[in-house]
Motif scaffolding. Structure first.
Motif, PDB file in Angstrom:
ATOM      1  N   MET A 160       0.712  -1.140   0.080  1.00  0.00           N
ATOM      2  CA  MET A 160       0.001  -0.139  -0.075  1.00  0.00           C
ATOM      3  C   MET A 160       0.998   1.148  -0.123  1.00  0.00           C
ATOM      4  O   MET A 160       1.638   1.288   0.852  1.00  0.00           O
ATOM      5  CB  MET A 160      -0.944   0.107   1.239  1.00  0.00           C
ATOM      6  N   ARG A 162       0.973   5.775  -0.431  1.00  0.00           N
ATOM      7  CA  ARG A 162       0.129   7.015  -0.512  1.00  0.00           C
ATOM      8  C   ARG A 162       0.032   7.584  -1.626  1.00  0.00           C
ATOM      9  O   ARG A 162       1.028   7.405  -2.738  1.00  0.00           O
ATOM     10  CB  ARG A 162       0.905   8.028   0.422  1.00  0.00           C
ATOM     11  N   LEU A 275      -9.115   8.020   3.236  1.00  0.00           N
ATOM     12  CA  LEU A 275      -7.983   7.276   2.442  1.00  0.00           C
ATOM     13  C   LEU A 275      -6.797   7.142   3.268  1.00  0.00           C
ATOM     14  O   LEU A 275      -6.008   6.275   3.243  1.00  0.00           O
ATOM     15  CB  LEU A 275      -7.594   7.754   0.929  1.00  0.00           C
ATOM     16  N   ASN A 276      -6.421   8.183   3.734  1.00  0.00           N
ATOM     17  CA  ASN A 276      -5.127   8.256   4.469  1.00  0.00           C
ATOM     18  C   ASN A 276      -5.391   7.454   5.921  1.00  0.00           C
ATOM     19  O   ASN A 276      -4.487   6.773   6.508  1.00  0.00           O
ATOM     20  CB  ASN A 276      -4.684   9.923   5.051  1.00  0.00           C
ATOM     21  N   ALA A 278      -7.224   4.769   6.033  1.00  0.00           N
ATOM     22  CA  ALA A 278      -7.085   3.483   5.581  1.00  0.00           C
ATOM     23  C   ALA A 278      -5.880   3.015   5.479  1.00  0.00           C
ATOM     24  O   ALA A 278      -5.592   1.929   5.813  1.00  0.00           O
ATOM     25  CB  ALA A 278      -8.044   3.338   4.221  1.00  0.00           C
ATOM     26  N   ILE A 279      -5.064   3.848   4.849  1.00  0.00           N
ATOM     27  CA  ILE A 279      -3.767   3.382   4.845  1.00  0.00           C
ATOM     28  C   ILE A 279      -2.847   3.216   6.204  1.00  0.00           C
ATOM     29  O   ILE A 279      -1.927   2.220   6.316  1.00  0.00           O
ATOM     30  CB  ILE A 279      -2.950   4.631   4.028  1.00  0.00           C
ATOM     31  N   ASP A 282      -4.067   0.121   7.704  1.00  0.00           N
ATOM     32  CA  ASP A 282      -3.373  -1.045   6.827  1.00  0.00           C
ATOM     33  C   ASP A 282      -2.211  -1.497   7.361  1.00  0.00           C
ATOM     34  O   ASP A 282      -1.745  -2.531   7.661  1.00  0.00           O
ATOM     35  CB  ASP A 282      -3.543  -0.914   5.462  1.00  0.00           C
ATOM     36  N   ARG A 331      -7.303  -4.301   4.559  1.00  0.00           N
ATOM     37  CA  ARG A 331      -6.777  -4.183   3.203  1.00  0.00           C
ATOM     38  C   ARG A 331      -8.093  -3.899   2.155  1.00  0.00           C
ATOM     39  O   ARG A 331      -7.964  -3.054   1.152  1.00  0.00           O
ATOM     40  CB  ARG A 331      -6.167  -5.428   2.524  1.00  0.00           C
ATOM     41  N   ASP A 333     -10.707  -2.062   3.252  1.00  0.00           N
ATOM     42  CA  ASP A 333     -11.227  -0.873   3.302  1.00  0.00           C
ATOM     43  C   ASP A 333     -10.240   0.254   2.406  1.00  0.00           C
ATOM     44  O   ASP A 333     -10.720   1.356   2.140  1.00  0.00           O
ATOM     45  CB  ASP A 333     -10.964  -0.382   4.798  1.00  0.00           C
ATOM     46  N   TYR A 334      -8.984  -0.253   2.526  1.00  0.00           N
ATOM     47  CA  TYR A 334      -8.040   0.710   1.622  1.00  0.00           C
ATOM     48  C   TYR A 334      -8.622   0.851   0.248  1.00  0.00           C
ATOM     49  O   TYR A 334      -8.447   1.859  -0.357  1.00  0.00           O
ATOM     50  CB  TYR A 334      -6.659   0.232   1.782  1.00  0.00           C
ATOM     51  N   LEU A 338      -9.949   4.015  -1.658  1.00  0.00           N
ATOM     52  CA  LEU A 338      -9.015   4.563  -2.880  1.00  0.00           C
ATOM     53  C   LEU A 338     -10.180   4.479  -3.980  1.00  0.00           C
ATOM     54  O   LEU A 338     -10.074   5.870  -4.754  1.00  0.00           O
ATOM     55  CB  LEU A 338      -8.061   3.457  -3.122  1.00  0.00           C
TER      56      LEU A 338
END
Length: 362
Positions: A160, A162, A275-276, A278-279, A282, A331, A333-334, A338
């Motif tokens: 993953m 950014r 998104l951030n 989720a990163i 993860d 994963r 969720d990421y 996205l």
């Protein structure tokens, strides 16, 4: 116009009339307003359909990832049962050798029963999501198909990263690519153009009129007339009323565009934060999974030398199972975050969407 009969003969009359506005109604813009608006409405519908395609694509692919997550839950539940069964067999040997109390062996047996129940629930949830997915794809509920589990393995193996753009760049992309926002902006132009068209109706009417007529057979004389028609703007109450309505409509469209702009900005910022988040989640779950694996391995090794209890081993395996579930969920969720971010910025393509390691035509 033809008149007469075949015996006595036919008489033809050719006539024509032309009226050319010189003030009210003059100009290409005024004459073609209806056609212009119809053409722009066609463009709006195309943009709206394209936007719907993007939203529908993200919705379907998001559900696809959720089903993959359920597949992962089933695999983890199955692996959990196998591991606990292996632990139980080894503990059984220790209990037979007098190195382990009976109640600790019973604890392992209870955990196996709980793991079986969890596996049954995971399979039931998977089947429910799969049936709902069939309806979304307009497939009969009796259709049989399975998701490619290699896609799940590929998803979990991917690193993953950014996004390589800033929030301000994402906001600019949304301003340029959001088709629904483009529609609202163009409707402001439509409202402004309507004011110009309605304002023209408040002017005096001055028309150049010409008529001509040719009768045959005979001397074929051409009779004609040319003149000017005038209508002074003395009674324009209806037109003034329409003009005020057009001014109000322009202000309404401006507010609608501003509200849409704010809403799009809010969606992009929210998508950026999700998104951030989720990163980060993860990465945390990946580290937690590594620690859980090492903990179970070390705890099981200590049990062999009676330096750890059965409860420690079972707790370590339970935490490992939870970490596996959470890592798969993080994963998924990421990937969903996205997709939502690309949808909100409008940069996702409707024709082809990258899913995992493959390119699926939608």
């Amino acid at each position: 116009v033809l008149s007469g009969n075949l015996k006595s003969g036919l008489t033809s009359v050719f006539s024509g009339a032309v009226s050319q506005p010189l003030m009210r109604g003059f100009g290409r813009k005024i004459a073609l307003e209806n056609l212009t608006q119809a053409e722009r409405e066609t463009v709006y519908q195309l943009r709206q359909f394209n936007r719907f395609g993007k939203e529908f694509t993200v919705e379907i692919v998001s559900k696809y990832y959720r089903i993959l997550q359920s597949v992962g839950d089933i695999n983890h539940a199955r692996k959990n049962i196998e591991t606990l069964s292996d632990v139980y067999e080894r503990m059984k040997k220790l209990e037979s050798a007098g190195r382990l109390p009976r109640f600790e062996l019973d604890q392992a047996a209870q955990d196996i029963l709980k793991a079986r129940e969890t596996s049954i629930q995971s399979q039931s949830q998977y089947r429910q999501k799969l049936d709902a997915f069939k309806m979304d794809l307009s497939l009969p509920a009796t259709a049989e198909f399975r998701l490619d589990e290699s896609e799940l393995a590929s998803l979990m193996a991917r690193g993953m990263t950014r996004p390589d753009f800033t929030l301000s760049q994402a906001m600019e992309a949304a301003q340029s690519h959001r088709l629904d926002l483009a529609n609202e902006a163009d409707r402001v132009d439509d409202a402004q153009r309507k004011i110009e068209v309605i304002a023209d109706s408040l002017r005096a009417e001055l028309n150049l009129i010409a008529r001509g007529e040719l009768v045959t057979p005979g001397d074929r004389n051409v009779n004609g007339f040319a003149g000017v028609g005038v209508d002074l703007p003395l009674d324009r109450n209806a037109e003034r009323h329409n003009y005020r309505i057009a001014l109000i409509e322009l202000e309404r469209q401006k507010r609608a565009f501003e509200e849409m702009t704010d809403a799009v900005g809010l969606q992009v910022r929210q998508g950026w934060r999700e998104l951030n988040e989720a990163i980060e989640r993860d990465q945390i779950q990946a580290e937690a999974l590594t620690l859980a694996k090492n903990r179970f391995k070390n705890t099981w090794g200590l049990l062999q030398f009676s330096r750890a209890s059965t409860r420690d081993v079972l707790d370590a395996q339970g935490d490992l199972f939870d970490a596996q579930i959470m890592a798969t969920e993080a994963r998924a969720d990421y990937m969903i975050a996205l997709l939502h971010f690309y949808r909100d910025t409008g940069i996702i393509s409707v024709n082809a969407v990258e899913i995992g390691s493959q390119l699926c035509e939608l």
